[in-house]
Design an enzyme around this catalytic site. Structure first.
Site, PDB file in Angstrom:
ATOM      1  N   ARG A  27     -26.003  27.127  39.199  1.00  0.00           N
ATOM      2  CA  ARG A  27     -25.754  27.272  41.110  1.00  0.00           C
ATOM      3  C   ARG A  27     -26.261  26.273  41.609  1.00  0.00           C
ATOM      4  NH1 ARG A  27     -27.975  32.642  42.936  1.00  0.00           N
ATOM      5  NH2 ARG A  27     -29.618  32.368  41.293  1.00  0.00           N
ATOM      6  N   LEU A  29     -24.570  24.115  43.450  1.00  0.00           N
ATOM      7  CA  LEU A  29     -24.037  24.074  44.708  1.00  0.00           C
ATOM      8  C   LEU A  29     -24.745  24.798  45.751  1.00  0.00           C
ATOM      9  CD1 LEU A  29     -21.452  22.844  46.176  1.00  0.00           C
ATOM     10  CD2 LEU A  29     -20.372  24.882  45.765  1.00  0.00           C
ATOM     11  N   TRP A 579     -18.450  47.759  43.034  1.00  0.00           N
ATOM     12  CA  TRP A 579     -19.398  46.778  43.236  1.00  0.00           C
ATOM     13  C   TRP A 579     -20.087  46.310  41.624  1.00  0.00           C
ATOM     14  CZ3 TRP A 579     -22.690  48.017  48.205  1.00  0.00           C
ATOM     15  CH2 TRP A 579     -21.841  47.904  49.203  1.00  0.00           C
ATOM     16  N   HIS A 712     -27.496  44.827  62.246  1.00  0.00           N
ATOM     17  CA  HIS A 712     -27.005  43.130  61.695  1.00  0.00           C
ATOM     18  C   HIS A 712     -28.014  42.278  62.446  1.00  0.00           C
ATOM     19  CE1 HIS A 712     -24.000  46.198  60.700  1.00  0.00           C
ATOM     20  NE2 HIS A 712     -24.191  45.304  59.691  1.00  0.00           N
TER      21      HIS A 712
END
Ligand code: GLN
Ligand code: ZN
Length: 775
Positions: A27, A29, A579, A712
């Protein structure tokens, strides 16, 4: 088995892919991008890391034998956002930032800044990848910016590799867009097609000039139900692009489902190739292709390897499909059904999975090898790949015959499920009366959705446990301390139905997957969810059973600290599938039923332990809705049955809650009703209780808690604001059926705002209760 028909001598089949995981083996990036955001990595260093990752991917693909590597599929955030940049559709509020610094402006569109909201994010078709939604209005002016596409093509060509740029097609781009905030209500982004096509023409010309022989235009939106006007737009688009003098050959790529009515449109269009999905949609796509008389003069790219699941391919079955296709096009090439972005990189990184089981799995790298093998078999005949076919047969047989795959006890139980088990024993009215008597709640009862802030401290404790710095007893004491804190806070502010706070859970699916037999966890199976967020979906590998209770001790510990009801908290069967990577060797409904039975035992154990309220979360119910309307009834049938099977075994006076977090749910309101949950909580704060009105319009007969606190953002709603939302809710749902709760779980929030917001929520409930006529 397939041998090449003697009469036709098509060109040798080639293996290709539409896209590859972006993140790199470790990972890299993610680290580079997040480092850049924190100011620890320079823009140049980020660009260098990105270029190095692209090069490594292309080399790997080429070494494996992929004949044409994809370019332009790479992204530092999202390929739809890259397309927005490519066509110059920068929303007005972001233009200054993009002009000042294209890279920072790009991330501002993706993530927002202190002053400017980001683009909205939503799921890419029915995958768990999220894209940034283009915002278009009647005033949108498109301008071509082919920098990224041309740059990446040039990089690949410089390595001496044949490369094919991959772009989001113009029709899909417009169909994925939403009207800008200031656009008229009836504005449809597709109306901009004629303005957008010249920009695509310019980019295609630039790519041609840079050396592209082919360009791929992805049009997955065409596998959804489309109106005649939309199909017409597709016809117009590809007539126009196909007629350009100065362009690469055009491959229109479709995936995720069958092409249906869009197939004749594309077959007739003056483009050079078509890519179709022959995994999930194999049969209908094959039939439809035969019905239109094939694709004479065109290249067919056949997606025969499942690009979004992790199982090895049945090579001989794929060869049969490919053999059937040979006569139907000018040439047939071999691909995965979609971009390999949706699967992890390499099974070789997994050290904890039994080597026997690892042989059943194919991540991106293994799929690439499968594609190359299939292309060789198709070109040279099965003898050329005899060893690969034999090994593949052995691996498939080992999976089919494994006791992991087939547990007789689980199968017998699932087969014996009766209709009655998937129903509560008494109708809602009677249950409601029994629950009222048992729980003694006030009108407008207050509760939360389950999780409380997952503090850095909690995550550190979990990391310490994994690293061996903290023993299990120490970790569990840490969790108990958190539960004490959460319970005493809820008691202090006067919440009516408490939760234990989910401190022990890393993730709402993984936590259960780790405790169920038949689920596999990966160490490195990262898949991009959005931006720099990667998830490691567990793998539903075998028959599912529950060796022991999973949540009971935490819930009962919380309950021991208070006299108020504490809600048990589980993830529902549909979300457990949505998921995860699912089995491909049995219908989804069968897998869902097994998971439901395991969860049913947990629900019943919670009840036996004295839990009077149990919530089964199904936030994924709507997102896994099939892309085509014709397939939805079948899906909703098994999905709702699995939920009812999970919850159907409890007494009438045990209250079943469910939770879903989306504001638009018009198309599944009947399914929500069919769940027969006693109480449902839904996201509603931002839409001003719109869902309450929709439930009422449907005649929803049971209790509901449309959220009055938007979790949120860190913003704390005032008590007056929450009270106003409650009064709005009361206009749709009567006081004896309306609950008071936030939109969703609080795990991503901090404690200070959570404390303040929940206090206000309880105050609001009390205020509005005081305004109700005595009952
Ligand atoms: N019970 C879960 C929580 O509160 C629900 C999460 C969700 O809806 N995604 O975190
Ligand atoms: Zn939620």
């Amino acid at each position: 088995m397939t041998t090449m028909p003697a009469a036709t001598k098509p060109a040798a089949a080639r293996a290709t892919v539409y896209g590859y995981p972006r993140q790199g083996r470790d990972r890299e990036l993610k680290r580079a991008i997040e480092g850049y955001w924190k100011g620890r990595v320079t823009a140049d260093a980020l660009r260098a890391t990105a270029a190095e990752l692209r090069r490594a991917n292309w080399r790997q693909l080429a070494e494996a034998g992929v004949a044409e590597v994809p370019t332009g599929d790479f992204s530092t955030y999202d390929h739809v956002l890259d397309t927005t940049v490519m066509v110059g559709a920068i929303p007005a509020r972001h233009r200054a930032a993009v002009a000042a610094d294209p890279l920072d402006g790009y991330f501002a569109m993706a993530r927002g800044t202190r002053d400017v909201a980001p683009l909205e994010m939503t799921k890419w078709f029915d995958t768990n990848y999220h894209y940034l939604v283009p915002e278009l209005g009647p005033d949108t002016e498109f301008t071509a910016d082919s920098t990224k596409q041309v740059g990446e093509l040039t990089e690949a060509l410089a390595l001496g590799l044949p490369a094919r740029p991959v772009l989001v097609g113009p029709v899909t781009y417009l169909l994925l867009a939403k009207p800008a905030p200031d656009a008229p209500a009836d504005f449809e982004p597709l109306a901009l097609l004629d303005r957008l096509l010249p920009v695509y023409a310019e980019v295609l010309a630039d790519l041609r000039a840079a050396g592209a022989e082919w360009a791929q235009l992805d049009e997955p939106a065409l596998v959804q139900d489309r109106t005649p006007a939309e199909l017409d737009a597709a016809a117009r688009a590809y007539r126009a692009l196909g007629s350009l003098a100065d362009r690469p050959k055009i491959l229109v790529a479709t995936y995720f489902d069958r092409l249906g009515d869009a197939l004749p449109v594309l077959a007739k269009a003056p483009v050079d190739g078509l890519a179709m999905d022959f995994t999930a949609a194999a049969a209908p796509n094959l039939d439809a292709l035969a019905a239109v008389g094939g694709l004479p003069g065109k290249r067919l790219v056949a997606g025969v390897v499942d690009g979004r699941n992790v199982w090895i391919n049945d090579l001989s079955r794929s060869l049969t499909t490919l053999g059937t296709l040979l006569g139907l096009a000018d040439r047939v090439d071999v691909a995965a059904s979609c971009s390999l972005l949706h699967v992890p990189l390499d099974t070789a990184a997994e050290r904890d999975i039994d080597p026997q089981i690892l042989r059943w799995l194919a991540f991106a790298r293994q799929k690439t090898t499968e594609l190359v093998t299939l292309a060789r078999g198709l070109s040279l005949g099965t003898d050329a790949i005899a060893a690969e076919l034999a090994a593949n047969r052995a691996d498939l047989a080992s999976r089919a015959g494994s006791p992991i795959t087939r547990d007789p006890a689980v199968r017998a139980r699932a087969a014996a499920v009766t209709e009655a088990e998937a129903r509560r024993s008494r109708p809602y009215r009677e249950r409601a009366a029994a629950q009222r008597a048992r729980l003694g709640l006030p009108r407008l009862p207050t509760t939360t959705i389950g999780s409380f802030p997952q503090t850095g401290d909690l995550r550190a404790a979990r990391a310490d446990l994994r690293a061996g710095h903290l023993d299990t007893a120490g970790y569990e004491e840490r969790v108990r301390a958190e539960i004490r804190e959460v319970v005493s806070f809820q008691e202090e502010i006067g919440v009516d139905v408490l939760v234990h706070g989910e401190a022990e859970r890393n993730d709402m699916v993984q936590y259960f997957a780790e405790q169920l037999t038949g689920y596999l966890a990966t160490q490195h199976g990262w898949v991009q969810s959005y931006g720099t967020r990667y998830v490691r979906p567990p793998i539903l590998a075998g028959d599912i059973s529950r060796p022991e209770p999973m949540t009971v001790r935490w819930t009962t510990y919380a309950a021991s600290l208070t006299s108020r009801p504490v809600k048990g908290m589980l993830t529902g069967p549909v979300t457990m599938l949505a998921w995860s990577f699912v089995r491909d060797d049995q219908p989804l409904g069968d897998t869902a039923r097994q998971v439901a039975l395991a969860l049913r035992d947990e629900v019943n154990d919670l009840e036996t332990a004295g839990t009077s309220v149990i919530q089964v979360d199904e936030p994924a119910l709507r997102e896994t809705l099939p892309l085509r309307a014709a397939d939805r009834a079948g899906y909703l049938e098994w999905a709702t049955e699995a939920f009812r099977l999970t919850t159907g075994g409890v007494r009438p006076d045990t209250q079943i809650h469910t939770h879903m977090c989306y504001a638009e749910f018009g198309d599944i309101v009947q399914a929500i009703d069919d769940l027969d949950a006693d109480v449902i909580s839904l996201e509603a704060a931002r839409s001003h209780m719109q869902v309450a009105r929709e439930l009422a319009a449907h005649g929803y007969p049971r209790e509901a808690g449309p959220g009055v606190y938007d979790i949120h953002s860190p913003r704390v709603p005032s008590a007056e604001e929450a009270a106003a939302l409650l009064r709005t809710g009361l206009r749709a749902i009567p006081a004896d059926r309306l609950w008071v709760n936030p939109d969703c779980g609080l795990k991503t929030r901090g404690w200070p705002e959570t404390r303040a917001a929940l206090r206000n929520l309880v105050t609001a409930a009390r205020t509005v209760r005081g305004e109700l006529p005595a009952s």
